[in-house]
Design a protein around this motif. Sequence first.
Motif, PDB file in Angstrom:
ATOM      1  N   THR A  95     -33.219  36.242 -41.767  1.00 42.75           N
ATOM      2  CA  THR A  95     -33.189  36.447 -40.320  1.00 42.75           C
ATOM      3  C   THR A  95     -31.799  36.106 -39.790  1.00 42.75           C
ATOM      4  O   THR A  95     -30.984  35.503 -40.479  1.00 42.75           O
ATOM      5  CB  THR A  95     -34.230  35.554 -39.617  1.00 42.75           C
ATOM      6  N   LEU A  96     -31.541  36.470 -38.565  1.00 46.14           N
ATOM      7  CA  LEU A  96     -30.275  36.150 -37.916  1.00 46.14           C
ATOM      8  C   LEU A  96     -30.156  34.640 -37.727  1.00 46.14           C
ATOM      9  O   LEU A  96     -31.101  33.988 -37.303  1.00 46.14           O
ATOM     10  CB  LEU A  96     -30.205  36.848 -36.553  1.00 46.14           C
ATOM     11  N   GLU A  97     -28.984  34.082 -38.035  1.00 43.93           N
ATOM     12  CA  GLU A  97     -28.748  32.653 -37.867  1.00 43.93           C
ATOM     13  C   GLU A  97     -27.589  32.422 -36.901  1.00 43.93           C
ATOM     14  O   GLU A  97     -26.659  33.233 -36.836  1.00 43.93           O
ATOM     15  CB  GLU A  97     -28.419  31.991 -39.208  1.00 43.93           C
ATOM     16  N   VAL A  98     -27.636  31.319 -36.164  1.00 44.21           N
ATOM     17  CA  VAL A  98     -26.575  30.954 -35.220  1.00 44.21           C
ATOM     18  C   VAL A  98     -25.873  29.700 -35.736  1.00 44.21           C
ATOM     19  O   VAL A  98     -26.527  28.751 -36.183  1.00 44.21           O
ATOM     20  CB  VAL A  98     -27.143  30.684 -33.814  1.00 44.21           C
ATOM     21  N   TYR A  99     -24.527  29.713 -35.665  1.00 44.59           N
ATOM     22  CA  TYR A  99     -23.730  28.563 -36.089  1.00 44.59           C
ATOM     23  C   TYR A  99     -22.682  28.255 -35.032  1.00 44.59           C
ATOM     24  O   TYR A  99     -22.299  29.132 -34.244  1.00 44.59           O
ATOM     25  CB  TYR A  99     -23.023  28.847 -37.423  1.00 44.59           C
ATOM     26  N   HIS A 100     -22.195  27.021 -35.049  1.00 46.00           N
ATOM     27  CA  HIS A 100     -21.094  26.615 -34.186  1.00 46.00           C
ATOM     28  C   HIS A 100     -19.872  26.300 -35.036  1.00 46.00           C
ATOM     29  O   HIS A 100     -19.984  25.693 -36.094  1.00 46.00           O
ATOM     30  CB  HIS A 100     -21.468  25.365 -33.373  1.00 46.00           C
ATOM     31  N   PHE A 101     -18.703  26.711 -34.541  1.00 40.79           N
ATOM     32  CA  PHE A 101     -17.457  26.359 -35.224  1.00 40.79           C
ATOM     33  C   PHE A 101     -16.340  26.124 -34.208  1.00 40.79           C
ATOM     34  O   PHE A 101     -16.078  26.959 -33.344  1.00 40.79           O
ATOM     35  CB  PHE A 101     -16.997  27.448 -36.191  1.00 40.79           C
ATOM     36  N   SER A 102     -15.700  24.995 -34.334  1.00 39.13           N
ATOM     37  CA  SER A 102     -14.430  24.713 -33.666  1.00 39.13           C
ATOM     38  C   SER A 102     -13.726  23.725 -34.580  1.00 39.13           C
ATOM     39  O   SER A 102     -14.289  23.312 -35.597  1.00 39.13           O
ATOM     40  CB  SER A 102     -14.646  24.099 -32.274  1.00 39.13           C
ATOM     41  N   ASN A 103     -12.522  23.352 -34.239  1.00 39.25           N
ATOM     42  CA  ASN A 103     -11.895  22.284 -35.018  1.00 39.25           C
ATOM     43  C   ASN A 103     -12.584  20.959 -34.699  1.00 39.25           C
ATOM     44  O   ASN A 103     -13.406  20.871 -33.784  1.00 39.25           O
ATOM     45  CB  ASN A 103     -10.399  22.223 -34.735  1.00 39.25           C
ATOM     46  N   LYS A 104     -12.258  19.919 -35.456  1.00 33.34           N
ATOM     47  CA  LYS A 104     -12.857  18.603 -35.249  1.00 33.34           C
ATOM     48  C   LYS A 104     -12.168  17.892 -34.077  1.00 33.34           C
ATOM     49  O   LYS A 104     -11.025  18.181 -33.741  1.00 33.34           O
ATOM     50  CB  LYS A 104     -12.708  17.755 -36.516  1.00 33.34           C
ATOM     51  N   GLY A 105     -12.857  16.914 -33.518  1.00 32.33           N
ATOM     52  CA  GLY A 105     -12.283  16.121 -32.446  1.00 32.33           C
ATOM     53  C   GLY A 105     -12.661  16.620 -31.063  1.00 32.33           C
ATOM     54  O   GLY A 105     -13.302  17.659 -30.909  1.00 32.33           O
ATOM     55  N   VAL A 106     -12.255  15.853 -30.063  1.00 31.15           N
ATOM     56  CA  VAL A 106     -12.591  16.136 -28.661  1.00 31.15           C
ATOM     57  C   VAL A 106     -11.365  15.845 -27.806  1.00 31.15           C
ATOM     58  O   VAL A 106     -10.626  14.900 -28.060  1.00 31.15           O
ATOM     59  CB  VAL A 106     -13.761  15.238 -28.193  1.00 31.15           C
ATOM     60  N   CYS A 107     -11.158  16.663 -26.764  1.00 27.53           N
ATOM     61  CA  CYS A 107     -10.051  16.397 -25.837  1.00 27.53           C
ATOM     62  C   CYS A 107     -10.291  17.115 -24.519  1.00 27.53           C
ATOM     63  O   CYS A 107     -11.178  17.954 -24.410  1.00 27.53           O
ATOM     64  CB  CYS A 107      -8.705  16.841 -26.444  1.00 27.53           C
ATOM     65  N   SER A 108      -9.484  16.782 -23.541  1.00 29.89           N
ATOM     66  CA  SER A 108      -9.460  17.530 -22.276  1.00 29.89           C
ATOM     67  C   SER A 108      -8.308  18.532 -22.351  1.00 29.89           C
ATOM     68  O   SER A 108      -7.464  18.468 -23.256  1.00 29.89           O
ATOM     69  CB  SER A 108      -9.252  16.578 -21.105  1.00 29.89           C
ATOM     70  N   TRP A 109      -8.243  19.430 -21.382  1.00 31.16           N
ATOM     71  CA  TRP A 109      -7.100  20.348 -21.330  1.00 31.16           C
ATOM     72  C   TRP A 109      -5.804  19.556 -21.132  1.00 31.16           C
ATOM     73  O   TRP A 109      -4.754  19.918 -21.662  1.00 31.16           O
ATOM     74  CB  TRP A 109      -7.278  21.360 -20.200  1.00 31.16           C
ATOM     75  N   TYR A 110      -5.893  18.464 -20.391  1.00 31.96           N
ATOM     76  CA  TYR A 110      -4.739  17.585 -20.183  1.00 31.96           C
ATOM     77  C   TYR A 110      -4.273  16.996 -21.515  1.00 31.96           C
ATOM     78  O   TYR A 110      -3.081  17.011 -21.839  1.00 31.96           O
ATOM     79  CB  TYR A 110      -5.119  16.474 -19.199  1.00 31.96           C
ATOM     80  N   ASP A 111      -5.215  16.488 -22.303  1.00 34.51           N
ATOM     81  CA  ASP A 111      -4.881  15.943 -23.624  1.00 34.51           C
ATOM     82  C   ASP A 111      -4.260  17.014 -24.518  1.00 34.51           C
ATOM     83  O   ASP A 111      -3.314  16.743 -25.262  1.00 34.51           O
ATOM     84  CB  ASP A 111      -6.136  15.399 -24.320  1.00 34.51           C
ATOM     85  N   PHE A 112      -4.829  18.193 -24.454  1.00 30.47           N
ATOM     86  CA  PHE A 112      -4.348  19.328 -25.251  1.00 30.47           C
ATOM     87  C   PHE A 112      -2.892  19.647 -24.887  1.00 30.47           C
ATOM     88  O   PHE A 112      -2.030  19.795 -25.765  1.00 30.47           O
ATOM     89  CB  PHE A 112      -5.268  20.528 -24.995  1.00 30.47           C
ATOM     90  N   ALA A 113      -2.628  19.728 -23.597  1.00 32.28           N
ATOM     91  CA  ALA A 113      -1.265  20.027 -23.136  1.00 32.28           C
ATOM     92  C   ALA A 113      -0.289  18.935 -23.568  1.00 32.28           C
ATOM     93  O   ALA A 113       0.817  19.218 -24.044  1.00 32.28           O
ATOM     94  CB  ALA A 113      -1.244  20.184 -21.616  1.00 32.28           C
ATOM     95  N   LYS A 114      -0.701  17.674 -23.408  1.00 37.18           N
ATOM     96  CA  LYS A 114       0.160  16.564 -23.804  1.00 37.18           C
ATOM     97  C   LYS A 114       0.492  16.631 -25.296  1.00 37.18           C
ATOM     98  O   LYS A 114       1.631  16.377 -25.716  1.00 37.18           O
ATOM     99  CB  LYS A 114      -0.519  15.230 -23.482  1.00 37.18           C
ATOM    100  N   ALA A 115      -0.494  16.988 -26.111  1.00 33.92           N
ATOM    101  CA  ALA A 115      -0.273  17.095 -27.553  1.00 33.92           C
ATOM    102  C   ALA A 115       0.720  18.208 -27.878  1.00 33.92           C
ATOM    103  O   ALA A 115       1.578  18.056 -28.757  1.00 33.92           O
ATOM    104  CB  ALA A 115      -1.604  17.346 -28.266  1.00 33.92           C
TER     105      ALA A 115
END
Length: 285
Positions: free
Chosen positions: A207-227
Amino acid sequence: MNNILVTGSNGQLGSELRVLAQKYPAYNFHFTDYKALDITNHSAVKAFVKEAHISVIINCAAYTAVDKAETDIEMSTKLNHLAVENFGKIAKESNIQLIHISTDYVFDGTNHIPYTENDKTNPQSVYGSTKLAGEKALQQINPANSIIIRTSWVYSSFGNNFVKTMLRLANERTELGVILDQIGTPTYARDLAKVLLEIIPKLNTKTLEVYHFSNKGVCSWYDFAKAIFDLKEIDIQVNAIETSQYPTAAKRPFYSVLNKNKIEDTFQIEIAHWRDSLKECLQKL
Protein backbone atom coordinates in the motif's frame (compact mmCIF):
# COMPACT_ATOMS: atom_id res chain seq x y z
CA MET A 1 18.02 -1.18 -15.69
CA ASN A 2 15.68 1.15 -13.85
CA ASN A 3 14.27 3.83 -16.14
CA ILE A 4 13.42 6.78 -13.90
CA LEU A 5 11.14 9.68 -14.80
CA VAL A 6 11.94 12.82 -12.81
CA THR A 7 9.32 15.55 -13.05
CA GLY A 8 9.95 19.15 -12.01
CA SER A 9 13.56 18.54 -12.99
CA ASN A 10 14.50 22.23 -13.14
CA GLY A 11 13.60 22.84 -9.50
CA GLN A 12 15.91 22.50 -6.52
CA LEU A 13 15.40 18.79 -5.92
CA GLY A 14 15.24 17.92 -9.61
CA SER A 15 18.48 19.81 -10.27
CA GLU A 16 20.22 17.94 -7.45
CA LEU A 17 19.02 14.65 -8.94
CA ARG A 18 20.56 15.69 -12.27
CA VAL A 19 23.93 16.18 -10.56
CA LEU A 20 23.73 12.83 -8.78
CA ALA A 21 22.50 10.93 -11.85
CA GLN A 22 25.99 10.36 -13.21
CA LYS A 23 26.93 8.53 -9.99
CA TYR A 24 24.17 5.96 -10.52
CA PRO A 25 24.99 4.10 -13.78
CA ALA A 26 22.36 1.46 -13.02
CA TYR A 27 19.67 4.11 -13.45
CA ASN A 28 18.59 5.64 -16.77
CA PHE A 29 17.07 9.06 -16.09
CA HIS A 30 14.43 10.98 -18.04
CA PHE A 31 14.27 14.57 -16.78
CA THR A 32 11.18 16.58 -17.67
CA ASP A 33 9.38 19.74 -16.65
CA TYR A 34 5.81 20.96 -17.07
CA LYS A 35 6.61 22.61 -20.42
CA ALA A 36 8.05 19.40 -21.86
CA LEU A 37 5.43 17.02 -20.48
CA ASP A 38 1.95 18.03 -19.32
CA ILE A 39 1.80 16.04 -16.11
CA THR A 40 -1.94 16.66 -15.77
CA ASN A 41 -2.59 14.92 -19.12
CA HIS A 42 -3.20 11.24 -18.39
CA SER A 43 -2.76 9.94 -21.93
CA ALA A 44 0.40 11.99 -22.53
CA VAL A 45 2.10 10.81 -19.34
CA LYS A 46 1.00 7.20 -19.81
CA ALA A 47 2.34 7.19 -23.38
CA PHE A 48 5.67 8.60 -22.17
CA VAL A 49 5.88 5.98 -19.42
CA LYS A 50 5.16 3.18 -21.89
CA GLU A 51 7.50 4.39 -24.62
CA ALA A 52 10.44 5.01 -22.25
CA HIS A 53 9.76 1.82 -20.25
CA ILE A 54 9.62 3.85 -17.04
CA SER A 55 9.84 1.76 -13.88
CA VAL A 56 10.00 4.62 -11.33
CA ILE A 57 8.43 8.09 -11.22
CA ILE A 58 9.96 10.65 -8.87
CA ASN A 59 7.51 13.53 -8.76
CA CYS A 60 9.36 16.71 -7.76
CA ALA A 61 6.95 18.95 -9.67
CA ALA A 62 4.90 21.35 -7.57
CA TYR A 63 3.50 24.85 -7.43
CA THR A 64 5.73 26.16 -4.65
CA ALA A 65 5.12 29.93 -4.82
CA VAL A 66 3.35 29.83 -1.46
CA ASP A 67 2.06 33.43 -1.40
CA LYS A 68 1.17 33.54 -5.09
CA ALA A 69 -0.83 30.33 -4.70
CA GLU A 70 -3.34 32.22 -2.55
CA THR A 71 -4.67 33.83 -5.73
CA ASP A 72 -3.45 31.38 -8.38
CA ILE A 73 -5.60 28.56 -7.07
CA GLU A 74 -6.19 26.97 -10.49
CA MET A 75 -2.53 26.34 -11.29
CA SER A 76 -1.75 25.32 -7.73
CA THR A 77 -4.54 22.75 -7.93
CA LYS A 78 -3.33 21.44 -11.29
CA LEU A 79 0.26 20.86 -10.21
CA ASN A 80 -0.19 19.96 -6.55
CA HIS A 81 -3.38 17.91 -6.76
CA LEU A 82 -4.48 16.83 -10.24
CA ALA A 83 -1.01 15.93 -11.51
CA VAL A 84 -0.40 13.82 -8.40
CA GLU A 85 -3.71 12.03 -8.89
CA ASN A 86 -2.66 11.38 -12.47
CA PHE A 87 0.65 9.84 -11.40
CA GLY A 88 -1.14 7.66 -8.87
CA LYS A 89 -3.45 6.22 -11.53
CA ILE A 90 -0.56 5.59 -13.92
CA ALA A 91 1.58 3.98 -11.21
CA LYS A 92 -1.27 1.60 -10.41
CA GLU A 93 -2.20 0.87 -14.03
CA SER A 94 1.41 0.33 -15.10
CA ASN A 95 2.56 -1.37 -11.89
CA ILE A 96 5.51 0.97 -11.38
CA GLN A 97 7.07 2.66 -8.37
CA LEU A 98 6.12 6.22 -7.43
CA ILE A 99 7.86 8.65 -5.08
CA HIS A 100 5.91 11.85 -4.49
CA ILE A 101 7.34 14.84 -2.63
CA SER A 102 5.02 16.69 -0.25
CA THR A 103 5.40 19.31 2.45
CA ASP A 104 5.22 20.30 6.12
CA TYR A 105 2.53 22.82 5.09
CA VAL A 106 -0.09 20.06 5.33
CA PHE A 107 0.09 20.68 9.10
CA ASP A 108 -1.19 23.76 10.93
CA GLY A 109 2.00 24.28 12.95
CA THR A 110 0.38 24.14 16.40
CA ASN A 111 2.36 21.10 17.63
CA HIS A 112 5.08 21.37 20.24
CA ILE A 113 6.73 18.04 19.40
CA PRO A 114 7.91 16.83 15.95
CA TYR A 115 5.10 15.80 13.62
CA THR A 116 4.77 12.09 12.86
CA GLU A 117 3.27 10.69 9.67
CA ASN A 118 0.07 9.85 11.55
CA ASP A 119 -0.55 13.29 13.05
CA LYS A 120 -3.68 15.14 11.99
CA THR A 121 -3.28 17.37 8.95
CA ASN A 122 -4.81 20.85 8.88
CA PRO A 123 -3.29 23.11 6.18
CA GLN A 124 -3.60 26.87 6.61
CA SER A 125 -2.84 27.97 3.04
CA VAL A 126 -3.83 27.23 -0.55
CA TYR A 127 -0.41 25.70 -1.11
CA GLY A 128 -0.80 23.38 1.88
CA SER A 129 -4.40 22.53 0.98
CA THR A 130 -3.60 21.62 -2.62
CA LYS A 131 -0.59 19.55 -1.54
CA LEU A 132 -2.79 17.69 0.94
CA ALA A 133 -5.41 17.15 -1.78
CA GLY A 134 -2.68 15.51 -3.85
CA GLU A 135 -1.75 13.27 -0.93
CA LYS A 136 -5.38 12.26 -0.36
CA ALA A 137 -5.86 11.48 -4.06
CA LEU A 138 -2.83 9.18 -3.94
CA GLN A 139 -4.06 7.52 -0.76
CA GLN A 140 -7.43 6.84 -2.35
CA ILE A 141 -5.84 5.29 -5.45
CA ASN A 142 -3.37 3.48 -3.16
CA PRO A 143 -0.76 2.24 -5.67
CA ALA A 144 1.64 -0.45 -4.42
CA ASN A 145 5.37 0.28 -4.12
CA SER A 146 4.65 3.99 -3.79
CA ILE A 147 5.50 6.53 -1.10
CA ILE A 148 4.89 10.14 -0.13
CA ILE A 149 7.81 11.98 1.45
CA ARG A 150 6.99 15.18 3.30
CA THR A 151 9.87 17.61 3.68
CA SER A 152 10.48 21.16 4.93
CA TRP A 153 12.48 24.34 4.40
CA VAL A 154 14.22 23.09 1.25
CA TYR A 155 17.31 24.88 -0.03
CA SER A 156 20.04 24.14 -2.56
CA SER A 157 22.77 25.73 -4.64
CA PHE A 158 20.12 25.71 -7.40
CA GLY A 159 16.96 27.80 -7.74
CA ASN A 160 15.52 30.39 -5.39
CA ASN A 161 15.61 29.72 -1.67
CA PHE A 162 16.24 31.24 1.76
CA VAL A 163 20.00 30.65 1.74
CA LYS A 164 20.54 32.42 -1.58
CA THR A 165 18.17 35.22 -0.58
CA MET A 166 20.12 35.85 2.63
CA LEU A 167 23.43 35.96 0.74
CA ARG A 168 21.97 38.37 -1.81
CA LEU A 169 20.53 40.68 0.86
CA ALA A 170 23.84 40.66 2.73
CA ASN A 171 25.42 42.22 -0.34
CA GLU A 172 22.76 44.93 -0.43
CA ARG A 173 22.25 45.81 3.24
CA THR A 174 24.07 46.20 6.53
CA GLU A 175 21.11 45.09 8.66
CA LEU A 176 18.36 42.47 8.31
CA GLY A 177 15.22 41.45 10.22
CA VAL A 178 14.57 37.69 10.25
CA ILE A 179 11.64 35.82 11.82
CA LEU A 180 12.30 34.20 15.18
CA ASP A 181 8.92 32.65 16.02
CA GLN A 182 8.68 30.08 13.21
CA ILE A 183 10.46 26.84 14.08
CA GLY A 184 11.43 24.00 11.76
CA THR A 185 14.34 22.21 10.14
CA PRO A 186 16.16 23.16 6.93
CA THR A 187 16.52 20.43 4.31
CA TYR A 188 19.45 20.38 1.90
CA ALA A 189 17.92 19.19 -1.38
CA ARG A 190 21.04 17.15 -2.19
CA ASP A 191 20.58 15.11 1.01
CA LEU A 192 16.98 14.38 0.05
CA ALA A 193 17.99 13.52 -3.53
CA LYS A 194 20.56 11.01 -2.24
CA VAL A 195 17.95 9.36 -0.04
CA LEU A 196 15.50 9.06 -2.94
CA LEU A 197 18.05 7.22 -5.09
CA GLU A 198 19.15 5.00 -2.22
CA ILE A 199 15.66 3.81 -1.30
CA ILE A 200 14.42 2.96 -4.81
CA PRO A 201 15.71 -0.65 -4.64
CA LYS A 202 14.12 -0.99 -1.18
CA LEU A 203 10.62 0.11 -2.19
CA ASN A 204 8.40 -2.87 -1.53
CA THR A 205 5.03 -1.89 -0.15
CA LYS A 206 1.59 -3.35 -0.78
CA THR A 207 0.00 0.00 0.00
CA LEU A 208 1.00 3.65 -0.21
CA GLU A 209 3.25 4.74 2.67
CA VAL A 210 3.98 8.23 4.03
CA TYR A 211 7.40 9.27 5.36
CA HIS A 212 8.99 12.43 6.73
CA PHE A 213 12.44 13.67 5.78
CA SER A 214 14.42 16.76 6.70
CA ASN A 215 17.89 17.23 8.09
CA LYS A 216 18.43 16.68 11.82
CA GLY A 217 18.09 19.43 14.40
CA VAL A 218 15.75 22.35 15.00
CA CYS A 219 16.05 26.10 14.43
CA SER A 220 14.17 29.30 13.68
CA TRP A 221 14.58 31.28 10.47
CA TYR A 222 16.62 33.71 12.58
CA ASP A 223 18.94 30.89 13.69
CA PHE A 224 19.19 29.69 10.10
CA ALA A 225 20.17 33.15 8.85
CA LYS A 226 22.73 33.59 11.64
CA ALA A 227 24.31 30.24 10.73
CA ILE A 228 24.55 31.24 7.06
CA PHE A 229 26.37 34.47 7.92
CA ASP A 230 28.58 32.80 10.53
CA LEU A 231 29.70 30.06 8.17
CA LYS A 232 30.35 32.56 5.37
CA GLU A 233 32.01 34.96 7.81
CA ILE A 234 29.71 37.78 6.74
CA ASP A 235 29.51 40.72 9.14
CA ILE A 236 25.89 41.88 9.19
CA GLN A 237 23.44 42.90 11.90
CA VAL A 238 20.59 40.35 12.13
CA ASN A 239 17.56 41.41 14.16
CA ALA A 240 14.99 38.91 15.43
CA ILE A 241 11.43 39.85 14.43
CA GLU A 242 8.03 38.26 14.95
CA THR A 243 5.77 36.92 12.20
CA SER A 244 3.33 39.76 12.88
CA GLN A 245 6.03 42.23 11.81
CA TYR A 246 6.41 40.54 8.41
CA PRO A 247 2.89 39.86 7.05
CA THR A 248 2.55 37.51 4.06
CA ALA A 249 -0.39 36.47 1.88
CA ALA A 250 -0.15 32.84 3.02
CA LYS A 251 -0.05 31.76 6.64
CA ARG A 252 3.11 29.85 7.62
CA PRO A 253 3.20 27.05 10.23
CA PHE A 254 4.73 28.32 13.48
CA TYR A 255 6.13 24.84 14.22
CA SER A 256 6.87 22.32 11.49
CA VAL A 257 9.60 20.03 12.82
CA LEU A 258 9.20 16.56 11.28
CA ASN A 259 9.82 13.26 13.06
CA LYS A 260 12.15 11.17 10.85
CA ASN A 261 12.17 7.91 12.83
CA LYS A 262 10.05 5.98 10.33
CA ILE A 263 12.19 6.68 7.25
CA GLU A 264 15.41 6.09 9.23
CA ASP A 265 14.23 2.74 10.58
CA THR A 266 12.56 1.50 7.39
CA PHE A 267 15.40 2.24 4.98
CA GLN A 268 18.34 2.25 7.42
CA ILE A 269 19.55 5.71 6.41
CA GLU A 270 21.66 8.23 8.29
CA ILE A 271 20.55 11.86 8.28
CA ALA A 272 22.99 14.76 8.59
CA HIS A 273 22.49 17.71 10.94
CA TRP A 274 21.18 20.80 9.18
CA ARG A 275 24.21 22.90 10.05
CA ASP A 276 26.63 20.33 8.57
CA SER A 277 24.62 20.18 5.35
CA LEU A 278 24.38 23.97 5.21
CA LYS A 279 28.16 24.17 5.38
CA GLU A 280 28.43 21.74 2.46
CA CYS A 281 25.95 23.75 0.37
CA LEU A 282 27.67 27.06 1.12
CA GLN A 283 30.96 25.63 -0.13
CA LYS A 284 29.27 25.10 -3.52
CA LEU A 285 28.03 28.69 -3.52
